[in-house]
Write a protein that holds these residues in place. Structure first.
Motif, PDB file in Angstrom:
ATOM      1  N   LYS A 159       0.704  -1.546   0.160  1.00  0.00           N
ATOM      2  CA  LYS A 159      -0.221  -0.071   0.160  1.00  0.00           C
ATOM      3  C   LYS A 159       0.663   1.196  -0.207  1.00  0.00           C
ATOM      4  O   LYS A 159       0.539   2.136  -0.691  1.00  0.00           O
ATOM      5  CB  LYS A 159      -1.045  -0.245   1.143  1.00  0.00           C
ATOM      6  N   LEU A 163       2.161   1.723  -3.737  1.00  0.00           N
ATOM      7  CA  LEU A 163       1.102   1.664  -4.671  1.00  0.00           C
ATOM      8  C   LEU A 163       0.838   3.439  -4.566  1.00  0.00           C
ATOM      9  O   LEU A 163       0.584   4.374  -5.234  1.00  0.00           O
ATOM     10  CB  LEU A 163      -0.077   1.107  -3.780  1.00  0.00           C
ATOM     11  N   LEU A 164       0.906   4.132  -3.138  1.00  0.00           N
ATOM     12  CA  LEU A 164      -0.136   5.809  -2.888  1.00  0.00           C
ATOM     13  C   LEU A 164       1.471   5.848  -2.818  1.00  0.00           C
ATOM     14  O   LEU A 164       1.591   7.717  -3.299  1.00  0.00           O
ATOM     15  CB  LEU A 164      -0.823   5.437  -1.470  1.00  0.00           C
ATOM     16  N   SER A 207       5.912   6.315  -7.881  1.00  0.00           N
ATOM     17  CA  SER A 207       5.051   6.246  -9.123  1.00  0.00           C
ATOM     18  C   SER A 207       5.328   5.179  -9.561  1.00  0.00           C
ATOM     19  O   SER A 207       5.159   4.889 -11.366  1.00  0.00           O
ATOM     20  CB  SER A 207       5.724   7.404  -9.783  1.00  0.00           C
ATOM     21  N   ILE A 257       2.897  -1.033 -11.307  1.00  0.00           N
ATOM     22  CA  ILE A 257       2.220  -2.241 -10.854  1.00  0.00           C
ATOM     23  C   ILE A 257       2.878  -3.782 -11.026  1.00  0.00           C
ATOM     24  O   ILE A 257       3.631  -4.366  -9.582  1.00  0.00           O
ATOM     25  CB  ILE A 257       1.091  -2.581 -10.945  1.00  0.00           C
ATOM     26  N   THR A 281       5.713  -2.434  -8.325  1.00  0.00           N
ATOM     27  CA  THR A 281       5.867  -3.160  -6.700  1.00  0.00           C
ATOM     28  C   THR A 281       6.188  -4.265  -6.569  1.00  0.00           C
ATOM     29  O   THR A 281       7.044  -4.766  -6.448  1.00  0.00           O
ATOM     30  CB  THR A 281       4.985  -2.618  -6.433  1.00  0.00           C
ATOM     31  N   PRO A 334      -4.829  -3.862  -6.945  1.00  0.00           N
ATOM     32  CA  PRO A 334      -3.006  -3.046  -6.468  1.00  0.00           C
ATOM     33  C   PRO A 334      -3.634  -1.338  -7.823  1.00  0.00           C
ATOM     34  O   PRO A 334      -3.507  -0.495  -7.116  1.00  0.00           O
ATOM     35  CB  PRO A 334      -2.468  -3.497  -7.095  1.00  0.00           C
ATOM     36  N   ARG A 381      -4.119   2.479  -5.963  1.00  0.00           N
ATOM     37  CA  ARG A 381      -3.709   3.486  -6.430  1.00  0.00           C
ATOM     38  C   ARG A 381      -5.147   4.263  -6.985  1.00  0.00           C
ATOM     39  O   ARG A 381      -5.047   5.404  -6.713  1.00  0.00           O
ATOM     40  CB  ARG A 381      -3.150   3.050  -7.516  1.00  0.00           C
ATOM     41  N   GLY A 413      -6.912   6.072  -3.956  1.00  0.00           N
ATOM     42  CA  GLY A 413      -6.511   7.206  -3.032  1.00  0.00           C
ATOM     43  C   GLY A 413      -6.432   6.553  -1.554  1.00  0.00           C
ATOM     44  O   GLY A 413      -6.443   7.505  -0.676  1.00  0.00           O
TER      45      GLY A 413
END
Length: 303
Positions: free
Chosen positions: A258, A261-262, A265, A268, A271, A295, A299, A302
């Motif tokens: 998390k 992802l937030l 940049s 996926i 990540t 995912p 994102r 938010g």
């Protein structure tokens, strides 16, 4: 050419076991109960592969017993469990001069037509290491002794149509008691177990704090780092926190996902690779199963 001699003795039956260690021949082909105070033999040195279940209560052990990273003095009974397929070897330094207690040895065939044959696979303590043995109070020891006494008398009786039913029923009772007592031990030995829990949590969060790509950690990885068996670690965590080792790993992994992802940049796929997934689709599948969102959807939300 002669086939190579195996590096161990295979003990495939209860009679193989009693013959190898010099115990009395079994009265029942699939189960025997041995009085350790009456049969104090010098240990047989050399590895033996035992295709049998063994439950042993050993008393009057001298010295200190290692329990995780700590050593304790125990005057109570020490109950150990061994599953089929375990390779064991005695040490010449073992002193049996004051040994007492009992040993229950039974073949898996005893359980095949009973629910216990499936249920026994769920008892993690058959996979625990020696230093994770069950340490009994006097009252608990007496409760188990009463069950073993029934097994001792029944297995010595002439076999009839009800013999196996009675033996398996008593084994079921004994294992239910053992399961209860292990859960008690996880709670009552709080200094040792909470120290283990704290060290596990530190290792887990430290692993995912790394910014570099690294493989997904396994249950075995943390068990090895903490010097305990995977089954013991998972059972201890489940008792104290309600979650096993794999669930703890997933929980921290999703938290880290998390943040990435937030807070970054990266894609996926990037990540997933940073978290240790070889295949990004596996990351997507796990993330959705834990959060209800993919995912990408997470994102975009938010949250």
């Amino acid at each position: 050419m002669k086939p190579a001699t195996p590096p161990f003795r295979l003990l495939a039956s209860v009679s193989d076991f009693t013959d190898h260690f010099g115990f009395p021949a079994p009265a029942h082909p699939l189960l025997t109960v041995i009085d350790l105070a009456q049969h104090r033999h010098p240990p047989v040195v050399g590895p033996a592969l035992r295709q049998l279940y063994i439950i042993a209560l050993k008393k009057n052990l001298q010295g200190r017993i290692q329990y995780g990273h700590r050593a304790y003095d125990f005057n109570e009974g020490v109950l150990a469990f061994y599953a089929p397929g375990q390779l064991c070897e005695n040490n010449e330094s073992i002193d049996v001069s004051e040994l007492s207690g009992w040993m229950l040895v039974f073949h898996p065939d005893l359980l095949h037509k009973y629910p216990l044959g499936r249920k026994i696979a769920g008892y993690g303590f058959f996979s625990y290491q020696v230093h994770e043995a069950l340490h009994l109070s006097e009252r608990e020891e007496q409760m188990l002794e009463s069950v073993v006494d029934v097994l001792r008398r029944e297995h010595a009786q002439p076999i009839d149509a009800f013999s196996q039913d009675v033996l398996v029923a008593q084994l079921d009772v004994l294992l239910n008691y053992a399961n209860r007592f292990y859960h008690r031990q996880f709670h009552t030995r709080r200094p040792a177990e909470h120290d283990l829990l704290t060290r596990f949590e530190e290792l887990l969060r430290g692993y995912f704090a790394e910014e570099k790509e690294q493989p997904l950690p396994t249950v075995q990885y943390f068990a090895d780092a903490l010097h305990v068996s995977p089954a013991y670690l998972s059972d201890m965590l489940r008792t104290l926190t309600g979650q096993n080792t794999q669930q703890h790993i997933h929980q921290v992994l999703i938290e880290k996902a998390k943040v990435l992802l937030l807070g970054t940049s990266q894609s996926i796929n990037e990540t997933a690779y940073q978290l240790g997934f070889e295949y990004p689709q596996y990351f997507t599948r796990l993330f959705k199963s834990k959060t209800g969102l993919t995912p990408a959807a997470f994102r975009l939300s938010g949250q």
